[in-house]
Design an enzyme around this catalytic site. Structure first.
Site, PDB file in Angstrom:
ATOM      1  N   PHE A  27       0.968  -1.202   0.047  1.00 51.29           N
ATOM      2  CA  PHE A  27      -0.053  -0.028  -0.060  1.00 51.29           C
ATOM      3  C   PHE A  27       0.963   1.359  -0.078  1.00 51.29           C
ATOM      4  O   PHE A  27       1.350   1.664   1.013  1.00 51.29           O
ATOM      5  CB  PHE A  27      -0.901  -0.052   1.356  1.00 51.29           C
ATOM      6  CG  PHE A  27      -2.147   0.836   1.229  1.00 51.29           C
ATOM      7  CD1 PHE A  27      -3.508   0.277   0.870  1.00 51.29           C
ATOM      8  CD2 PHE A  27      -2.165   2.124   1.183  1.00 51.29           C
ATOM      9  CE1 PHE A  27      -4.446   1.201   0.765  1.00 51.29           C
ATOM     10  CE2 PHE A  27      -3.305   3.098   1.119  1.00 51.29           C
ATOM     11  CZ  PHE A  27      -4.452   2.312   0.929  1.00 51.29           C
ATOM     12  N   ASP A  80      -1.402   6.799   6.351  1.00 48.50           N
ATOM     13  CA  ASP A  80      -1.322   5.368   7.225  1.00 48.50           C
ATOM     14  C   ASP A  80      -0.498   4.936   7.770  1.00 48.50           C
ATOM     15  O   ASP A  80       0.796   5.145   6.942  1.00 48.50           O
ATOM     16  CB  ASP A  80      -2.117   4.413   6.302  1.00 48.50           C
ATOM     17  CG  ASP A  80      -2.576   3.038   6.900  1.00 48.50           C
ATOM     18  OD1 ASP A  80      -2.186   3.125   8.038  1.00 48.50           O
ATOM     19  OD2 ASP A  80      -2.808   2.298   6.292  1.00 48.50           O
ATOM     20  N   PHE A 329     -10.966   8.194  -0.962  1.00 49.22           N
ATOM     21  CA  PHE A 329     -10.797   6.886  -0.326  1.00 49.22           C
ATOM     22  C   PHE A 329     -10.369   5.846  -1.128  1.00 49.22           C
ATOM     23  O   PHE A 329     -11.065   5.224  -1.965  1.00 49.22           O
ATOM     24  CB  PHE A 329     -11.618   6.559   0.619  1.00 49.22           C
ATOM     25  CG  PHE A 329     -11.664   7.616   2.046  1.00 49.22           C
ATOM     26  CD1 PHE A 329     -11.154   7.326   3.226  1.00 49.22           C
ATOM     27  CD2 PHE A 329     -12.585   8.630   1.581  1.00 49.22           C
ATOM     28  CE1 PHE A 329     -11.325   8.220   4.117  1.00 49.22           C
ATOM     29  CE2 PHE A 329     -12.664   9.530   2.720  1.00 49.22           C
ATOM     30  CZ  PHE A 329     -12.109   9.411   3.912  1.00 49.22           C
TER      31      PHE A 329
END
Length: 349
Positions: A27, A80, A329
């Site tokens: 990610f 994140d 998102f």
């Protein structure tokens, strides 16, 4: 209130499963501010590569290194912890010489570049983010492949991701508890998170109901439409529906949904009646937003990932690349592809 996992799908519920974030390198997020540092000024913009660190932790460490108060370090958005991310931090250091930020040491963190800038970097002041995701253990390659093709044409619902509502929906639960009392919330962070969760949940509910219609992108009388990539909107009238529909089909215009709050929502007539009916049972959250003077706004109902491309490493592993505008998102894209598994399937990007 509809749980995030139960929100209406645009392309139908995925037939297969897959693993998202098997490791942080699966990610990758690269922040796109949309501008370059000025090269002068009392602020320093610092581009940082981080792995295993949350944004606030890195910002506090940078403040300590520069011997300034933590509030003097800002950023455009949270990234994140469980990902590899590039983002900019901004430190206010008036009257000081340019520090040697190559000496900044923090495990999992690396300074890539830094330069002077005239203005503080404020929350939300970014153009978007580029994502590179790796989905592993994909159980149905054909289904994912077709969904990627369909997303290129039809986009995905522009839902606020589950992370907006906190771990286990804690932010939304906090908003509901607050709505049931008149007790002031003194903690500014809690106040912000809870109000944001309340408004986001109502938006998601409106979009989910709209997606149940046979033709999702059908313009109706009173719809609030915006030029793609713009924030302002105008109201569709019956006389203009045919021309406006053509422009929506060409992706020049976007149908929006309400971010409910105080003041007018922006839609009129048929479209307004539909939105009000979609959230009619959520009176507590609506009352809270009005009571706390959160202004109503609009947000595009659908999201079209830009520069979308993918590469199958093998029959069960696919790398996907795309760019999203600020406030969108990546997990709302992924949920249209696979039923995600893994501890970090819904963690914030």
């Amino acid at each position: 209130m509809i749980e995030f996992d139960n929100l209406t799908y645009l392309h139908g519920k995925p037939q297969g499963t897959g693993l998202l974030k098997a490791n942080p390198e699966d990610f990758v997020v690269v922040e796109d501010l949309g501008f370059e540092p000025d090269g002068e000024g009392e602020h320093i913009l610092v581009r940082i590569l981080k792995n295993g660190c949350n944004t606030r932790f890195v910002a506090d460490a940078l403040a300590k290194f520069l011997k300034i108060h933590a509030r003097e370090v800002s950023f455009a958005g949270q990234k994140d912890k469980h990902a590899v991310t590039e983002q900019w931090l901004c430190a206010r250091v008036p009257g000081k010489e340019m520090p040697d930020l190559s000496a900044f040491q923090l495990e999992g963190c690396q300074v890539l570049e830094y330069a002077r800038h005239k203005r503080k970097l404020r929350l939300g002041a970014l153009k978007g983010n580029a994502f590179t995701l790796v989905l592993r253990e994909v159980s149905n390659r054909d289904d994912v492949e077709q969904r990627l093709i369909d997303i290129c044409v039809k986009g995905v619902p522009n839902y606020f991701g589950a992370q907006r509502f906190g771990i286990g929906g804690s932010n939304l639960q906090g908003a509901l508890r607050w709505a049931q009392t008149n007790t002031p919330v003194r903690d500014r962070n809690k106040r912000s998170f809870w109000l944001s969760a309340a408004r986001s949940a109502l938006f998601n509910q409106i979009v989910a109901e709209r997606l149940k219609k046979a033709d999702v992108n059908q313009v109706v009388d009173g719809d609030a439409l915006q030029l793609a990539g713009r924030g302002s909107w105008f109201v569709a009238t019956t006389e203009e529906l045919a021309e406006l529909q053509r422009r929506v089909n060409d992706k020049v215009l976007m149908i929006t949904a309400a971010l409910p709050g105080s003041g007018e929502w922006g839609t009129q007539r048929e479209a307004l009646a539909f939105e009000q009916a979609a959230v009619a049972e959520e009176t507590e959250l609506q009352t809270l937003l009005v009571r706390e003077k959160v202004e109503a706004a609009r947000r595009a109902m659908l999201l079209y990932p830009q520069q979308l491309s993918w590469n199958w490493w093998d029959d069960v592993t696919v790398e996907i690349r795309f760019w999203l505008p600020a406030g969108s998102f990546a997990t709302s894209v992924v949920r249209e592809l696979i039923n995600t598994t893994g501890d970090y399937a819904h963690i914030a990007e």
